[in-house]
Design an enzyme around this catalytic site. Structure first.
Site, short mmCIF file in Angstrom:
data_model
loop_
_atom_site.label_atom_id
_atom_site.label_comp_id
_atom_site.label_asym_id
_atom_site.label_seq_id
_atom_site.Cartn_x
_atom_site.Cartn_y
_atom_site.Cartn_z
N CYS A 1 -29.20 16.93 -32.60
CA CYS A 1 -29.34 17.57 -33.91
C CYS A 1 -29.49 19.04 -33.60
CB CYS A 1 -30.58 17.04 -34.63
SG CYS A 1 -30.99 17.99 -36.12
N THR A 2 -28.75 19.87 -34.33
CA THR A 2 -28.73 21.30 -33.97
C THR A 2 -30.07 22.00 -34.22
OG1 THR A 2 -27.70 21.75 -36.10
CG2 THR A 2 -26.25 21.59 -34.18
N TYR B 1 -29.89 16.70 -44.28
CA TYR B 1 -28.73 15.84 -44.46
C TYR B 1 -28.97 14.46 -43.81
CZ TYR B 1 -25.43 19.55 -45.90
OH TYR B 1 -24.75 20.54 -46.56
N GLY B 2 -29.84 14.45 -42.82
CA GLY B 2 -29.99 13.27 -41.96
C GLY B 2 -30.49 12.01 -42.64
N ASN C 1 -24.79 17.88 -36.40
CA ASN C 1 -24.40 16.57 -35.87
C ASN C 1 -24.17 15.57 -36.98
OD1 ASN C 1 -25.03 16.33 -32.62
ND2 ASN C 1 -26.18 17.95 -33.61
N THR C 2 -25.04 15.63 -38.00
CA THR C 2 -24.94 14.67 -39.09
C THR C 2 -23.61 14.82 -39.82
OG1 THR C 2 -27.33 14.84 -39.30
CG2 THR C 2 -26.16 13.83 -41.13
N ASP D 1 -24.16 24.46 -41.33
CA ASP D 1 -25.18 23.44 -41.05
C ASP D 1 -25.95 23.18 -42.34
OD1 ASP D 1 -26.98 21.77 -39.48
OD2 ASP D 1 -28.46 23.38 -39.59
N1 DGL Z 1 -28.99 20.10 -38.02
C1 DGL Z 1 -28.33 18.95 -38.51
C2 DGL Z 1 -27.89 18.01 -37.44
O1 DGL Z 1 -27.49 18.48 -36.43
C3 DGL Z 1 -28.85 18.31 -39.73
C4 DGL Z 1 -30.25 17.92 -39.80
C5 DGL Z 1 -30.60 17.49 -41.19
O2 DGL Z 1 -30.30 18.23 -42.13
O3 DGL Z 1 -31.15 16.40 -41.33
O4 DGL Z 1 -27.90 16.83 -37.58
#
Ligand code: DGL
Length: 278
Positions: A191-192, A49-50, A81-82, A17
């Protein structure tokens, strides 16, 4: 995906992640398939990452996959998820290990749960803009209506450990306001990181809305996939085998403190690696 090399049942599962969010998936895998060894990587130097582009998220994900493969992992769980939305297709294309993301299992769960066919999705900007949940849900049931809402501030709040803080509460109220009056009966935590503020989200949405955490279904799908490939580890790894190992790209101690606060298993340490080397 071309799996043309021998994978060992005994080998670990790689999970990654952008930061601590994937621990919500890690936790479910621990529960549902307790004999498995897991190598977790959290990209704490480059979270979030989003808000990044598809090219960047794909490049980061490719580096992490190369890193995880140095442990001869038998499968990789994209616990983000991203990265699932932006990079999984590319990662799978030239992968010699099976991979699984969190979006498909989350979409499947939501379609099973909804009674009135009105589903909300909260996620990062990237995941919402990719429309990936809408795509998968429509494939399963084209009659469902989906409402997406990006909640970019949740990830930094969670990474800072503000899980039960008035600031998080206030921001959640603002983000969720538009989802409250449109009669959704299901809300995907897309989002996790978000299951870590589940109690706040549940309180604001009220009892009539079921919150779906894709982690549960992801671990279930992972188990089925390993079974079908005859890759489930049939023996407990035993004490001292380093069953769970954690790597991050920065701030290992902060990660360990956080991880220990949400997972009952005593995480002894996490190691920082320079992920740009991979
Ligand atoms: N936990 C991640 C997700 O599920 C990423 C969140 C992020 O880094 O913005 O999207």
């Amino acid at each position: 995906m071309k799996i043309n090399r021998e994978l060992s049942r005994n080998a670990p599962i790689g999970v990654f992640d952008s930061g601590v969010g994937g621990l919500t998936v890690f936790r479910e895998i621990m529960r549902q398939i307790p004999n498995e060894k897991i190598i977790y990587f959290g990209d704490t130097a480059r979270v979030p990452y989003g808000s990044k582009s598809q090219e960047t998220v794909t490049r980061y994900s490719e580096q992490i996959v190369r890193f995880l493969k140095t442990f001869q992992v038998k499968t990789i769980v994209v616990a983000c998820n991203t990265a699932s939305a932006y990079a999984l297709d590319t990662l799978e294309k030239d992968s010699d290990v099976p991979m699984i993301g969190v979006v498909k299992p989350g979409a499947k769960s939501a379609v099973q749960v909804t009674g009135n066919g009105r589903i909300g999705v909260i996620a990062t900007e990237a995941t919402i803009n990719s429309q990936i949940y809408t795509e998968y849900i429509k494939e399963l049931n084209s009659d469902v209506t989906i409402y997406g809402k990006a909640c970019p501030l949740f990830v930094p709040l969670v990474e800072e450990g503000l899980l039960k803080d008035p600031v998080t509460d206030e921001i959640a109220r603002r983000y969720l306001a538009e989802l409250i009056d449109i009669d959704i009966d299901t809300l995907i935590l897309g989002c996790t990181h978000y299951p870590l503020i589940r109690s706040t989200l549940g309180r604001i949405m009220g009892e009539r809305v079921t919150l779906v955490n894709p982690a549960y279904e992801t671990a279930l799908e992972l188990k089925k996939m390993l079974e079908s490939l005859d890759l489930l580890n049939d023996e407990p790894p035993g004490l001292g085998s380093g069953q769970y190992r954690f790597y991050v790209s920065d701030k290992a101690e902060k990660f360990v403190r956080f991880a220990n606060s949400i997972i009952k298993y005593g995480i002894l340490s996490a190691q920082a690696v320079n992920i740009e080397d991979y």
